[in-house]
Write a protein that holds these residues in place. Structure first.
Motif, PDB file in Angstrom:
ATOM      1  N   TYR A  27       0.833  -1.196   0.000  1.00  0.00           N
ATOM      2  CA  TYR A  27       0.000   0.000   0.000  1.00  0.00           C
ATOM      3  C   TYR A  27       0.875   1.255   0.000  1.00  0.00           C
ATOM      4  O   TYR A  27       1.908   1.289   0.678  1.00  0.00           O
ATOM      5  CB  TYR A  27      -0.912   0.023   1.225  1.00  0.00           C
ATOM      6  CG  TYR A  27      -1.961  -1.076   1.221  1.00  0.00           C
ATOM      7  CD1 TYR A  27      -3.245  -0.839   0.734  1.00  0.00           C
ATOM      8  CD2 TYR A  27      -1.659  -2.348   1.700  1.00  0.00           C
ATOM      9  CE1 TYR A  27      -4.205  -1.846   0.737  1.00  0.00           C
ATOM     10  CE2 TYR A  27      -2.607  -3.356   1.703  1.00  0.00           C
ATOM     11  CZ  TYR A  27      -3.879  -3.107   1.214  1.00  0.00           C
ATOM     12  OH  TYR A  27      -4.822  -4.098   1.213  1.00  0.00           O
ATOM     13  N   GLN A  28       0.446   2.246  -0.775  1.00  0.00           N
ATOM     14  CA  GLN A  28       1.102   3.552  -0.793  1.00  0.00           C
ATOM     15  C   GLN A  28       0.033   4.574  -0.415  1.00  0.00           C
ATOM     16  O   GLN A  28      -0.929   4.779  -1.158  1.00  0.00           O
ATOM     17  CB  GLN A  28       1.696   3.861  -2.164  1.00  0.00           C
ATOM     18  CG  GLN A  28       2.701   2.812  -2.668  1.00  0.00           C
ATOM     19  CD  GLN A  28       2.047   1.586  -3.277  1.00  0.00           C
ATOM     20  OE1 GLN A  28       1.057   1.692  -3.993  1.00  0.00           O
ATOM     21  NE2 GLN A  28       2.589   0.410  -2.995  1.00  0.00           N
ATOM     22  N   ILE A  29       0.206   5.175   0.738  1.00  0.00           N
ATOM     23  CA  ILE A  29      -0.820   6.062   1.283  1.00  0.00           C
ATOM     24  C   ILE A  29      -0.281   7.482   1.352  1.00  0.00           C
ATOM     25  O   ILE A  29       0.746   7.739   1.985  1.00  0.00           O
ATOM     26  CB  ILE A  29      -1.250   5.585   2.687  1.00  0.00           C
ATOM     27  CG1 ILE A  29      -1.799   4.143   2.592  1.00  0.00           C
ATOM     28  CG2 ILE A  29      -2.296   6.528   3.278  1.00  0.00           C
ATOM     29  CD1 ILE A  29      -1.977   3.467   3.916  1.00  0.00           C
ATOM     30  N   ASN A  30      -0.949   8.386   0.663  1.00  0.00           N
ATOM     31  CA  ASN A  30      -0.602   9.807   0.694  1.00  0.00           C
ATOM     32  C   ASN A  30      -1.678  10.554   1.479  1.00  0.00           C
ATOM     33  O   ASN A  30      -2.871  10.321   1.264  1.00  0.00           O
ATOM     34  CB  ASN A  30      -0.508  10.365  -0.730  1.00  0.00           C
ATOM     35  CG  ASN A  30       0.592   9.693  -1.537  1.00  0.00           C
ATOM     36  OD1 ASN A  30       1.734   9.660  -1.116  1.00  0.00           O
ATOM     37  ND2 ASN A  30       0.231   9.133  -2.680  1.00  0.00           N
ATOM     38  N   TRP A  31      -1.243  11.445   2.356  1.00  0.00           N
ATOM     39  CA  TRP A  31      -2.230  12.138   3.178  1.00  0.00           C
ATOM     40  C   TRP A  31      -1.817  13.573   3.436  1.00  0.00           C
ATOM     41  O   TRP A  31      -0.645  13.950   3.275  1.00  0.00           O
ATOM     42  CB  TRP A  31      -2.443  11.412   4.508  1.00  0.00           C
ATOM     43  CG  TRP A  31      -1.269  11.455   5.448  1.00  0.00           C
ATOM     44  CD1 TRP A  31      -0.147  10.686   5.403  1.00  0.00           C
ATOM     45  CD2 TRP A  31      -1.114  12.319   6.572  1.00  0.00           C
ATOM     46  NE1 TRP A  31       0.704  11.005   6.422  1.00  0.00           N
ATOM     47  CE2 TRP A  31       0.138  12.004   7.170  1.00  0.00           C
ATOM     48  CE3 TRP A  31      -1.899  13.325   7.145  1.00  0.00           C
ATOM     49  CZ2 TRP A  31       0.605  12.671   8.303  1.00  0.00           C
ATOM     50  CZ3 TRP A  31      -1.434  13.984   8.272  1.00  0.00           C
ATOM     51  CH2 TRP A  31      -0.199  13.642   8.841  1.00  0.00           C
ATOM     52  N   ALA A  32      -2.795  14.373   3.823  1.00  0.00           N
ATOM     53  CA  ALA A  32      -2.553  15.774   4.154  1.00  0.00           C
ATOM     54  C   ALA A  32      -3.680  16.265   5.045  1.00  0.00           C
ATOM     55  O   ALA A  32      -4.792  15.730   5.028  1.00  0.00           O
ATOM     56  CB  ALA A  32      -2.464  16.621   2.894  1.00  0.00           C
ATOM     57  N   LEU A  58      -8.874  16.359   6.690  1.00  0.00           N
ATOM     58  CA  LEU A  58      -7.819  15.401   6.389  1.00  0.00           C
ATOM     59  C   LEU A  58      -8.177  14.637   5.122  1.00  0.00           C
ATOM     60  O   LEU A  58      -9.287  14.120   5.001  1.00  0.00           O
ATOM     61  CB  LEU A  58      -7.636  14.440   7.565  1.00  0.00           C
ATOM     62  CG  LEU A  58      -6.328  13.632   7.584  1.00  0.00           C
ATOM     63  CD1 LEU A  58      -5.907  13.362   9.021  1.00  0.00           C
ATOM     64  CD2 LEU A  58      -6.466  12.315   6.841  1.00  0.00           C
ATOM     65  N   THR A  59      -7.259  14.628   4.179  1.00  0.00           N
ATOM     66  CA  THR A  59      -7.462  13.948   2.903  1.00  0.00           C
ATOM     67  C   THR A  59      -6.410  12.872   2.738  1.00  0.00           C
ATOM     68  O   THR A  59      -5.226  13.105   3.009  1.00  0.00           O
ATOM     69  CB  THR A  59      -7.353  14.939   1.723  1.00  0.00           C
ATOM     70  OG1 THR A  59      -8.294  15.991   1.916  1.00  0.00           O
ATOM     71  CG2 THR A  59      -7.628  14.236   0.405  1.00  0.00           C
ATOM     72  N   LEU A  60      -6.827  11.694   2.340  1.00  0.00           N
ATOM     73  CA  LEU A  60      -5.843  10.638   2.094  1.00  0.00           C
ATOM     74  C   LEU A  60      -6.240   9.817   0.888  1.00  0.00           C
ATOM     75  O   LEU A  60      -7.421   9.639   0.593  1.00  0.00           O
ATOM     76  CB  LEU A  60      -5.655   9.751   3.334  1.00  0.00           C
ATOM     77  CG  LEU A  60      -6.860   9.088   3.989  1.00  0.00           C
ATOM     78  CD1 LEU A  60      -7.117   7.725   3.362  1.00  0.00           C
ATOM     79  CD2 LEU A  60      -6.617   8.919   5.469  1.00  0.00           C
ATOM     80  N   THR A  61      -5.222   9.341   0.179  1.00  0.00           N
ATOM     81  CA  THR A  61      -5.403   8.516  -1.010  1.00  0.00           C
ATOM     82  C   THR A  61      -4.715   7.187  -0.789  1.00  0.00           C
ATOM     83  O   THR A  61      -3.543   7.145  -0.414  1.00  0.00           O
ATOM     84  CB  THR A  61      -4.826   9.198  -2.258  1.00  0.00           C
ATOM     85  OG1 THR A  61      -5.483  10.466  -2.448  1.00  0.00           O
ATOM     86  CG2 THR A  61      -5.050   8.342  -3.497  1.00  0.00           C
ATOM     87  N   LEU A  62      -5.457   6.091  -1.006  1.00  0.00           N
ATOM     88  CA  LEU A  62      -4.933   4.749  -0.820  1.00  0.00           C
ATOM     89  C   LEU A  62      -4.655   4.119  -2.181  1.00  0.00           C
ATOM     90  O   LEU A  62      -5.581   3.870  -2.969  1.00  0.00           O
ATOM     91  CB  LEU A  62      -5.926   3.877  -0.047  1.00  0.00           C
ATOM     92  CG  LEU A  62      -5.862   3.899   1.482  1.00  0.00           C
ATOM     93  CD1 LEU A  62      -6.136   5.290   2.020  1.00  0.00           C
ATOM     94  CD2 LEU A  62      -6.836   2.890   2.078  1.00  0.00           C
ATOM     95  N   ASN A  63      -3.379   3.901  -2.451  1.00  0.00           N
ATOM     96  CA  ASN A  63      -2.966   3.189  -3.654  1.00  0.00           C
ATOM     97  C   ASN A  63      -2.491   1.795  -3.274  1.00  0.00           C
ATOM     98  O   ASN A  63      -2.059   1.563  -2.143  1.00  0.00           O
ATOM     99  CB  ASN A  63      -1.839   3.939  -4.367  1.00  0.00           C
ATOM    100  CG  ASN A  63      -2.282   5.292  -4.884  1.00  0.00           C
ATOM    101  OD1 ASN A  63      -3.142   5.386  -5.748  1.00  0.00           O
ATOM    102  ND2 ASN A  63      -1.705   6.354  -4.338  1.00  0.00           N
ATOM    103  N   GLN A  64      -2.559   0.879  -4.232  1.00  0.00           N
ATOM    104  CA  GLN A  64      -2.107  -0.481  -3.970  1.00  0.00           C
ATOM    105  C   GLN A  64      -1.383  -1.042  -5.181  1.00  0.00           C
ATOM    106  O   GLN A  64      -1.830  -0.872  -6.313  1.00  0.00           O
ATOM    107  CB  GLN A  64      -3.293  -1.392  -3.620  1.00  0.00           C
ATOM    108  CG  GLN A  64      -2.899  -2.806  -3.213  1.00  0.00           C
ATOM    109  CD  GLN A  64      -4.066  -3.787  -3.249  1.00  0.00           C
ATOM    110  OE1 GLN A  64      -4.199  -4.599  -4.154  1.00  0.00           O
ATOM    111  NE2 GLN A  64      -4.940  -3.690  -2.243  1.00  0.00           N
ATOM    112  N   THR A  65      -0.275  -1.727  -4.948  1.00  0.00           N
ATOM    113  CA  THR A  65       0.402  -2.508  -5.980  1.00  0.00           C
ATOM    114  C   THR A  65       0.430  -3.961  -5.527  1.00  0.00           C
ATOM    115  O   THR A  65       0.277  -4.257  -4.339  1.00  0.00           O
ATOM    116  CB  THR A  65       1.825  -2.003  -6.231  1.00  0.00           C
ATOM    117  OG1 THR A  65       2.560  -1.981  -4.984  1.00  0.00           O
ATOM    118  CG2 THR A  65       1.820  -0.601  -6.815  1.00  0.00           C
ATOM    119  N   GLN A  66       0.598  -4.875  -6.468  1.00  0.00           N
ATOM    120  CA  GLN A  66       0.563  -6.302  -6.176  1.00  0.00           C
ATOM    121  C   GLN A  66       1.876  -6.952  -6.568  1.00  0.00           C
ATOM    122  O   GLN A  66       2.518  -6.549  -7.530  1.00  0.00           O
ATOM    123  CB  GLN A  66      -0.601  -6.976  -6.915  1.00  0.00           C
ATOM    124  CG  GLN A  66      -1.973  -6.379  -6.609  1.00  0.00           C
ATOM    125  CD  GLN A  66      -2.225  -5.059  -7.344  1.00  0.00           C
ATOM    126  OE1 GLN A  66      -1.793  -4.874  -8.481  1.00  0.00           O
ATOM    127  NE2 GLN A  66      -2.907  -4.128  -6.681  1.00  0.00           N
TER     128      GLN A  66
END
Length: 251
Positions: free
Chosen positions: A143-148, A155-163
């Protein structure tokens, strides 16, 4: 589990060894809880040693594959733990009791679909996607999680995922994050259904300093990262409007 219900084929060996491993962990949880976190962490790490393997054994000609400590044991155990996470304790353990007491299985043999049937019957949930991704699919997510968080505490966050393997395009799992700040901490579960999903938490109750991914160690994953997006911190408020003598700038 391995004696009362034996795996119907070597392909389903995780029904023996995954259960045996997880039940040893439940002994820690209930008898020596100081070791419970270490058990989960170690099994997650073990499951992620193999980036292209599935819980369901796809090569029964290899003894080392059948009895893989990483797949049949560690990953098998943690897949059960994730099912517990998805269903909750009451439904999960109720389903296991029904599975053990099934007159068609007890003192006989079972295959993976038999366990799936009892989990679905007890919970009313369709677990086809879960089994496709986590039991039959290969690898694990990162998981790659970007937040601010801005000046208003939004609070804003984006959840990305790679496999780790192309057999699974996305691993569906609720994601827990623990938010920590000087004024307290709280854990929130996000229904993560696609990579790149963005969540906005308006008027978060406190300023966040740190976010911890999967603090209760529910998910088989590796190399997950969290990054604070500095661009959001540039948001500013100018007041009062209109201004007479002093202009206030809040960043």
């Amino acid at each position: 589990f391995g004696d009362k219900i034996t795996c119907g084929s070597w392909k389903d060996i995780w029904l023996n060894e995954g259960f045996a491993t997880y039940l040893s962990g439940l002994c820690y949880e209930n008898i020596a809880p100081e070791w419970w976190e270490a058990f989960r962490r170690t099994r997650i790490e073990g499951a992620c040693v193999v980036s292209d393997g599935s819980v369901w054994c796809d090569d029964t000609t290899s003894v080392s594959r059948i009895f893989s400590p990483h797949l049949s044991y560690s990953k098998g155990a943690m897949v059960l733990h994730m099912l517990r996470y998805q269903l909750g304790d009451s439904l999960f353990f109720g389903a296991l009791r029904n599975y053990l007491n099934d007159v068609n299985l007890a003192y006989g043999f079972a295959a993976t679909p038999d366990l799936k049937y009892h989990l679905e019957a007890a919970s009313g949930k369709d677990l086809t996607g879960f089994f496709t991704e986590w039991v039959y699919g290969k690898g694990f997510p990162s998981y790659q999680i970007n937040w601010a968080q801005d000046f208003s505490n939004q609070l804003t966050l984006t959840l990305n995922q790679t496999q780790s393997h192309p057999s699974v395009s996305f691993f569906t799992m609720p994601v827990q994050l623990r938010f920590i700040g000087a004024q307290g901490d709280t854990t929130i579960t996000f229904n993560h259904t696609q990579s790149g999903q963005t969540f906005v938490l308006n008027k978060f109750p406190f300023a966040v300093d740190t976010i911890v991914f999967d603090p209760n160690l529910w998910i088989v994953s590796k190399n997950s990262t969290l990054a604070r997006n500095a661009a959001y911190q540039l948001a500013m408020m100018v007041y009062p409007n209109p201004v007479s003598n002093t202009l206030q700038l809040r960043v």
